[in-house]
Design a protein around this motif. Structure first.
Motif, PDB file in Angstrom:
ATOM      1  N   LEU A  35      37.420  35.433  43.364  1.00  0.00           N
ATOM      2  CA  LEU A  35      38.571  35.744  42.665  1.00  0.00           C
ATOM      3  C   LEU A  35      39.215  34.686  41.727  1.00  0.00           C
ATOM      4  O   LEU A  35      39.161  33.712  42.318  1.00  0.00           O
ATOM      5  CB  LEU A  35      39.881  36.271  43.298  1.00  0.00           C
ATOM      6  N   SER A  36      39.417  35.240  40.558  1.00  0.00           N
ATOM      7  CA  SER A  36      39.948  33.987  39.599  1.00  0.00           C
ATOM      8  C   SER A  36      41.222  34.633  38.720  1.00  0.00           C
ATOM      9  O   SER A  36      41.054  35.299  38.041  1.00  0.00           O
ATOM     10  CB  SER A  36      38.597  33.786  38.746  1.00  0.00           C
ATOM     11  N   ASP A  37      41.995  33.754  39.010  1.00  0.00           N
ATOM     12  CA  ASP A  37      43.525  33.935  38.493  1.00  0.00           C
ATOM     13  C   ASP A  37      44.072  35.376  38.378  1.00  0.00           C
ATOM     14  O   ASP A  37      44.208  35.904  37.441  1.00  0.00           O
ATOM     15  CB  ASP A  37      43.441  33.448  36.901  1.00  0.00           C
ATOM     16  N   ILE A  38      44.045  36.080  39.300  1.00  0.00           N
ATOM     17  CA  ILE A  38      44.338  37.373  39.422  1.00  0.00           C
ATOM     18  C   ILE A  38      46.065  37.370  39.666  1.00  0.00           C
ATOM     19  O   ILE A  38      46.654  37.014  40.450  1.00  0.00           O
ATOM     20  CB  ILE A  38      43.928  37.994  40.943  1.00  0.00           C
ATOM     21  N   PRO A  49      32.778  46.186  39.156  1.00  0.00           N
ATOM     22  CA  PRO A  49      31.269  46.269  39.630  1.00  0.00           C
ATOM     23  C   PRO A  49      31.237  45.700  41.081  1.00  0.00           C
ATOM     24  O   PRO A  49      31.932  45.173  41.671  1.00  0.00           O
ATOM     25  CB  PRO A  49      30.759  45.495  38.732  1.00  0.00           C
ATOM     26  N   SER A  50      30.213  46.343  41.680  1.00  0.00           N
ATOM     27  CA  SER A  50      29.854  46.157  42.959  1.00  0.00           C
ATOM     28  C   SER A  50      29.678  44.391  43.295  1.00  0.00           C
ATOM     29  O   SER A  50      29.185  43.908  42.484  1.00  0.00           O
ATOM     30  CB  SER A  50      28.440  46.732  43.516  1.00  0.00           C
ATOM     31  N   GLY A  51      30.343  43.850  44.238  1.00  0.00           N
ATOM     32  CA  GLY A  51      30.295  42.688  44.545  1.00  0.00           C
ATOM     33  C   GLY A  51      31.100  41.963  43.740  1.00  0.00           C
ATOM     34  O   GLY A  51      31.396  40.618  43.817  1.00  0.00           O
ATOM     35  N   SER A  74      36.782  42.488  36.409  1.00  0.00           N
ATOM     36  CA  SER A  74      35.513  41.813  35.797  1.00  0.00           C
ATOM     37  C   SER A  74      34.475  41.764  36.760  1.00  0.00           C
ATOM     38  O   SER A  74      34.740  41.606  37.859  1.00  0.00           O
ATOM     39  CB  SER A  74      35.605  40.625  34.901  1.00  0.00           C
ATOM     40  N   PRO A  75      33.333  41.568  36.315  1.00  0.00           N
ATOM     41  CA  PRO A  75      32.255  41.157  37.401  1.00  0.00           C
ATOM     42  C   PRO A  75      32.777  39.716  37.915  1.00  0.00           C
ATOM     43  O   PRO A  75      33.394  38.893  37.404  1.00  0.00           O
ATOM     44  CB  PRO A  75      30.933  40.892  36.443  1.00  0.00           C
ATOM     45  N   ARG A  76      32.152  39.312  39.267  1.00  0.00           N
ATOM     46  CA  ARG A  76      32.580  38.092  39.967  1.00  0.00           C
ATOM     47  C   ARG A  76      32.506  36.971  38.983  1.00  0.00           C
ATOM     48  O   ARG A  76      31.289  36.750  38.324  1.00  0.00           O
ATOM     49  CB  ARG A  76      31.496  38.328  41.143  1.00  0.00           C
ATOM     50  N   PRO A  77      33.167  35.911  39.205  1.00  0.00           N
ATOM     51  CA  PRO A  77      34.546  36.156  39.894  1.00  0.00           C
ATOM     52  C   PRO A  77      35.547  36.958  39.282  1.00  0.00           C
ATOM     53  O   PRO A  77      35.631  36.819  38.100  1.00  0.00           O
ATOM     54  CB  PRO A  77      35.073  34.623  39.754  1.00  0.00           C
ATOM     55  N   ALA A  78      36.125  37.853  40.094  1.00  0.00           N
ATOM     56  CA  ALA A  78      36.805  38.925  39.540  1.00  0.00           C
ATOM     57  C   ALA A  78      37.971  38.478  38.683  1.00  0.00           C
ATOM     58  O   ALA A  78      38.847  37.570  39.289  1.00  0.00           O
ATOM     59  CB  ALA A  78      37.389  39.926  40.425  1.00  0.00           C
ATOM     60  N   THR A  79      38.344  38.946  37.470  1.00  0.00           N
ATOM     61  CA  THR A  79      39.577  38.559  36.979  1.00  0.00           C
ATOM     62  C   THR A  79      39.874  39.940  36.434  1.00  0.00           C
ATOM     63  O   THR A  79      39.481  41.114  36.507  1.00  0.00           O
ATOM     64  CB  THR A  79      39.200  37.775  35.444  1.00  0.00           C
TER      65      THR A  79
END
Ligand code: ADP
Length: 255
Positions: free
Chosen positions: A24-27, A42-44, A210-215
């Motif tokens: 996770l990035s800056d959630i 998206p998955s993962g 978003s795709p990993r890392p999720a934002t």
């Protein structure tokens, strides 16, 4: 409306012997009392990680999470869960399955027993109170699992792909059913799902990761002009396609 949950610039990475996986990035987002928020991505990408942070199984690397305006560690909110599998015990009757959480939390009383009976009756399982789980359909089992959670009166419900083990037909009826129960009980809920139509049919807002890392890629407010705003009626409403396509495009922007 007051926030029950707040994420503020939360980062999380897994560290293994093979290196670091940023999840996770800056959630940053918040959930208001009584709101139903769906999380898609998206998955993962990090959806389960996000739920694990909310229930305190993981701790943010940086940033903070507040529940009812207080740090997570203060245990300020009673959290309930609904998972893919109902985890009903076959050797217990439906009524005794529903009392399980109360037993564990030492909250069994004539009042909470009456509440369990009342929920069983309200949600059509009264006559199955003495049945064993195997005697119930998949949909009824999920309803029983939800009642087991609701009887503990959680302030926040985390729903992690709760319908994905069900066949398509059952899934539609059960999500319609559960969506209406949660509205009636005015519960705050966070649903993680990979099913966009499920998200659109149930949520007040949809958080797109978003795709990993999720934002947080975007947040979509969902509103339907319906006399009876039920998940099934939403699926048949003209706005449904609009929301579905909008979120589909957002998700495929990075594909
Ligand atoms: P989602 O729920 O969106 O499918 P997850 O939150 O389960 O995604 O996982 C996000 C990323 O973190 C994935 O790349 C996954 O492989 C990785 N991950 C999840 N759990 C662990 C773990 N315990 N150790 C290392 N990496 C993990």
């Amino acid at each position: 409306m007051e926030s029950i949950l707040e994420f503020n610039h939360v980062h999380y990475a897994y560290h293994t012997k093979d290196g670091e996986t940023k999840a996770l990035s800056d959630i940053t987002f918040s959930v208001a009392n009584g709101e139903f928020v769906a999380i898609v991505g998206p998955s993962g990408c990090g959806k389960s990680t996000l739920l694990s942070l909310i229930c305190g199984l993981l701790t943010p690397e940086s940033g903070w999470i507040h529940l009812n305006g207080r740090p997570l560690s203060d245990n300020a909110v009673n959290i309930g869960y609904m998972l893919q599998h109902d985890h009903l015990f076959e050797w217990r009757t439906i009524y005794h399955n529903i009392l399980l959480g109360l037993e564990i939390q030492h909250k069994l009383s004539s009042q909470t027993r009456a509440k369990a009976r009342e929920l069983l009756d309200t949600y059509g399982l009264g006559q199955f109170a003495d049945a064993r789980p195997f005697e119930l359909s998949g949909g009824m089992r999920q309803r029983a699992a939800l009642i087991r959670t609701l009887v503990l009166d959680p302030q926040l419900l985390l729903l992690d792909e709760p319908f994905s083990a069900l066949d398509y037909q059952t899934r539609l009826t059960v999500s319609n059913d559960i969506g209406q129960i949660l509205r009636k009980e005015q519960k705050t809920a966070i649903l993680v799902t990979h099913d966009l139509s499920e998200a659109v049919s149930l949520a007040d807002r949809i958080l797109i990761l978003s795709p990993r890392p999720a934002t947080v890629q975007s947040i979509v407010e969902v509103s339907f002009d319906l006399a009876q705003d039920t998940p099934m009626n939403r699926r048949n409403a003209p706005e449904f396609k609009h929301y579905f396509n909008m979120i589909w495009k957002e998700l495929n922007q990075n594909a």
